[in-house]
Design a protein around this motif. Structure first.
Motif, PDB file in Angstrom:
ATOM      1  N   SER A 110      45.260 -50.064  66.784  1.00  0.00           N
ATOM      2  CA  SER A 110      45.515 -49.694  65.397  1.00  0.00           C
ATOM      3  C   SER A 110      46.998 -49.550  65.066  1.00  0.00           C
ATOM      4  O   SER A 110      47.351 -49.326  63.908  1.00  0.00           O
ATOM      5  N   LEU A 111      47.883 -49.675  66.064  1.00  0.00           N
ATOM      6  CA  LEU A 111      49.310 -49.507  65.825  1.00  0.00           C
ATOM      7  C   LEU A 111      50.029 -50.845  65.743  1.00  0.00           C
ATOM      8  O   LEU A 111      49.752 -51.768  66.509  1.00  0.00           O
ATOM      9  N   PHE A 113      53.977 -52.792  65.765  1.00  0.00           N
ATOM     10  CA  PHE A 113      55.137 -52.666  66.645  1.00  0.00           C
ATOM     11  C   PHE A 113      56.071 -51.541  66.228  1.00  0.00           C
ATOM     12  O   PHE A 113      56.615 -50.820  67.075  1.00  0.00           O
ATOM     13  N   VAL A 114      56.288 -51.365  64.932  1.00  0.00           N
ATOM     14  CA  VAL A 114      57.212 -50.335  64.461  1.00  0.00           C
ATOM     15  C   VAL A 114      56.725 -48.950  64.857  1.00  0.00           C
ATOM     16  O   VAL A 114      57.481 -48.139  65.399  1.00  0.00           O
ATOM     17  N   ASP A 115      55.462 -48.653  64.589  1.00  0.00           N
ATOM     18  CA  ASP A 115      54.936 -47.338  64.957  1.00  0.00           C
ATOM     19  C   ASP A 115      54.938 -47.139  66.465  1.00  0.00           C
ATOM     20  O   ASP A 115      55.258 -46.052  66.962  1.00  0.00           O
ATOM     21  N   ALA A 116      54.605 -48.179  67.219  1.00  0.00           N
ATOM     22  CA  ALA A 116      54.574 -48.058  68.672  1.00  0.00           C
ATOM     23  C   ALA A 116      55.963 -47.816  69.244  1.00  0.00           C
ATOM     24  O   ALA A 116      56.130 -47.057  70.208  1.00  0.00           O
ATOM     25  N   ALA A 117      56.982 -48.428  68.646  1.00  0.00           N
ATOM     26  CA  ALA A 117      58.344 -48.279  69.158  1.00  0.00           C
ATOM     27  C   ALA A 117      58.880 -46.864  68.996  1.00  0.00           C
ATOM     28  O   ALA A 117      59.816 -46.471  69.688  1.00  0.00           O
ATOM     29  N   LEU A 263      43.797 -40.834  71.663  1.00  0.00           N
ATOM     30  CA  LEU A 263      44.123 -39.917  70.570  1.00  0.00           C
ATOM     31  C   LEU A 263      44.490 -40.688  69.310  1.00  0.00           C
ATOM     32  O   LEU A 263      44.099 -40.317  68.199  1.00  0.00           O
ATOM     33  N   VAL A 264      45.252 -41.762  69.474  1.00  0.00           N
ATOM     34  CA  VAL A 264      45.633 -42.591  68.325  1.00  0.00           C
ATOM     35  C   VAL A 264      44.393 -43.177  67.660  1.00  0.00           C
ATOM     36  O   VAL A 264      44.230 -43.120  66.432  1.00  0.00           O
ATOM     37  N   GLU A 265      43.503 -43.725  68.469  1.00  0.00           N
ATOM     38  CA  GLU A 265      42.348 -44.417  67.913  1.00  0.00           C
ATOM     39  C   GLU A 265      41.327 -43.468  67.294  1.00  0.00           C
ATOM     40  O   GLU A 265      40.480 -43.891  66.507  1.00  0.00           O
ATOM     41  N   PHE A 269      46.541 -38.422  66.743  1.00  0.00           N
ATOM     42  CA  PHE A 269      47.964 -38.509  67.078  1.00  0.00           C
ATOM     43  C   PHE A 269      48.614 -39.598  66.260  1.00  0.00           C
ATOM     44  O   PHE A 269      48.117 -40.715  66.174  1.00  0.00           O
ATOM     45  N   TRP A 270      49.764 -39.254  65.687  1.00  0.00           N
ATOM     46  CA  TRP A 270      50.599 -40.233  65.007  1.00  0.00           C
ATOM     47  C   TRP A 270      52.006 -39.653  64.899  1.00  0.00           C
ATOM     48  O   TRP A 270      52.188 -38.429  64.888  1.00  0.00           O
ATOM     49  N   LEU A 271      53.002 -40.524  64.880  1.00  0.00           N
ATOM     50  CA  LEU A 271      54.370 -40.107  64.617  1.00  0.00           C
ATOM     51  C   LEU A 271      54.879 -40.901  63.428  1.00  0.00           C
ATOM     52  O   LEU A 271      54.915 -42.138  63.477  1.00  0.00           O
ATOM     53  N   PRO A 272      55.251 -40.233  62.355  1.00  0.00           N
ATOM     54  CA  PRO A 272      55.729 -40.966  61.189  1.00  0.00           C
ATOM     55  C   PRO A 272      57.058 -41.644  61.470  1.00  0.00           C
ATOM     56  O   PRO A 272      57.912 -41.108  62.183  1.00  0.00           O
TER      57      PRO A 272
END
Length: 303
Positions: A110-111, A113-117, A263-265, A269-272
Motif C-alpha cells: 500500500s506504500l 516510494f515517497v512514503d517508504a523512503a 502494521l502499515v497494511e 502505522f504511517w509517517l506523513p
C-alpha cells in the motif's frame, strides 16, 4: 550517476550534486535504482561536522532510501531484480540515482516510494529505543518530542505493543498526537505537572527525542535514570546517568523494516511526508529541516 555530496563541513550551501560512478553490489548487498530518499537530522549533523561515522571528505549523504532492485550481490536470496525495496543506504549515499543496501525489506504493497523512503531510520531508531526500554503491553511510556519523524513512529509502535503513550510536543501538534494514539501534553514550564495530571504515579519509561534539556524532569517522572533513554542529548546523558542510544555502540533494530508491513497494511502505522524536493534542491530540504517545526518527513525525489 547524479549524487549529492559535500567537500567541506558547513551549512546547506556546501551540498552539491555531482557525477559519480555507479556502484556495484558486493556480497549481501543489492543495488537499487533510487526513486526517493529521506532527509534526516543525522544527515544535517554529518554535513555540519557535528557527527562522524568515520567517513572522510568529500562525503556523500542520505541514509533513508526506496527504489527498485536492479542488481544483486553474491549470496542475496531475500529479494529479486525488479522488487520494490526500502532500507538504509550503505555508506550514507542514498541521495543519488543508485544506492547499495544491506539492510532492506520489500515495500508494503500500500506504500509508494515517497512514503517508504521516509520510514527506515525513524522506524529503526524508534524500535531500538522501545526495545532497549522494554516497552510492552501495559507499559506507560513518555515520549519527549513526539511529533517529528522518530517521535511519530515511536508513538504508533508503542501503541501497537499495547503501551499507554504520553506524548510531549508543541501546542500546534496536540491534535496530531491524539490522532496517533497518544495522550498529548505541551512543552515548557509545568510539563511535569501536566504529565502527573495524567499519570499521578509517574511513568514506567521515558524516551527523549527532542534533546531540549529536560532529562532531569524525565528521570523524576520515570523514577530512575535507568528508565530513561535519550536519542539526542549526549552531554545530558553523561551528566544525569541516562542511556544514550545511537545504534552503533549498542546494537541496531533493523528487524523493524520487515516487521512494519503488517502494521502499515492494517492501518496502524504511517509517517506523513510534509514535503518533497527534487535531488537538485537537497540544500533547500536541509534548510527546512534545520529550521525545525517539520511534522513527519522530508523526502528527495531522484531525478
Amino acid at each position: 550517476m547524479k549524487a549529492a555530496r559535500f567537500q567541506r563541513f558547513g551549512g546547506p550551501e556546501v551540498l552539491e550534486v555531482v557525477d559519480l560512478p555507479v556502484p556495484r553490489p558486493g556480497p549481501g548487498q543489492v543495488r537499487i535504482a533510487v526513486r526517493a530518499a529521506g532527509v534526516n537530522a543525522s544527515d544535517l549533523k554529518l554535513r555540519g561536522g557535528e557527527l562522524s561515522f568515520g567517513a572522510g571528505l568529500p562525503q556523500t549523504t542520505g541514509r533513508d532510501v526506496a527504489g527498485v532492485v536492479d542488481e544483486l550481490g553474491e549470496g542475496v536470496t531475500d529479494v529479486a531484480v525488479g522488487d520494490r525495496v526500502f532500507g538504509i543506504s550503505d555508506d550514507g549515499a542514498g541521495a543519488a540515482q543508485f544506492a547499495l543496501l544491506t539492510f532492506r525489506a520489500v515495500i508494503p504493497e500500500s506504500l509508494g516510494f515517497v512514503d517508504a523512503a521516509g520510514l527506515p531510520c525513524a522506524l529503526e531508531t524508534a524500535t531500538r529505543a522501545l526495545d532497549q526500554l522494554h516497552v510492552t503491553d501495559g507499559t506507560t511510556v513518555l515520549l519527549n518530542g513526539a511529533s517529528g519523524g522518530i517521535g511519530s513512529a515511536a508513538v504508533q509502535l508503542a501503541v501497537a505493543r499495547g503501551a499507554r503513550v504520553i506524548g510531549v510536543a508543541g501546542a500546534l501538534n496536540q491534535g496530531y498526537l491524539s490522532g496517533l494514539g497518544a495522550e498529548p501534553v505541551t512543552y515548557g514550564d509545568g510539563m511535569v505537572d501536566r504529565v502527573r495530571a495524567l499519570a499521578p504515579d509517574g511513568v514506567d519509561a521515558a524516551v527523549d527525542v527532542a534533546g531540549n534539556g529536560v532529562l532531569p524532569q524525565l528521570v523524576d517522572l520515570a523514577g530512575d535514570a535507568k528508565n530513561v533513554l535519550t536519542l539526542a542529548d549526549f552531554a545530558g546523558s553523561k551528566e544525569h546517568g541516562v542511556r544514550f542510544s545511537n545504534g552503533f555502540a549498542d546494537g541496531h533494530a533493523f528487524h523493524a523494516l520487515a516487521e512494519v508491513g503488517r502494521l502499515v497494511e492494517t492501518g496502524r502505522f504511517w509517517l506523513p511526508v510534509e514535503r518533497t524536493f527534487p535531488l537538485a534542491r537537497i540544500a533547500d530540504a536541509h534548510r527546512l529541516l534545520e529550521n525545525g517545526h517539520v511534522r513527519g518527513r522530508l523526502v528527495l525525489i531522484a531525478d
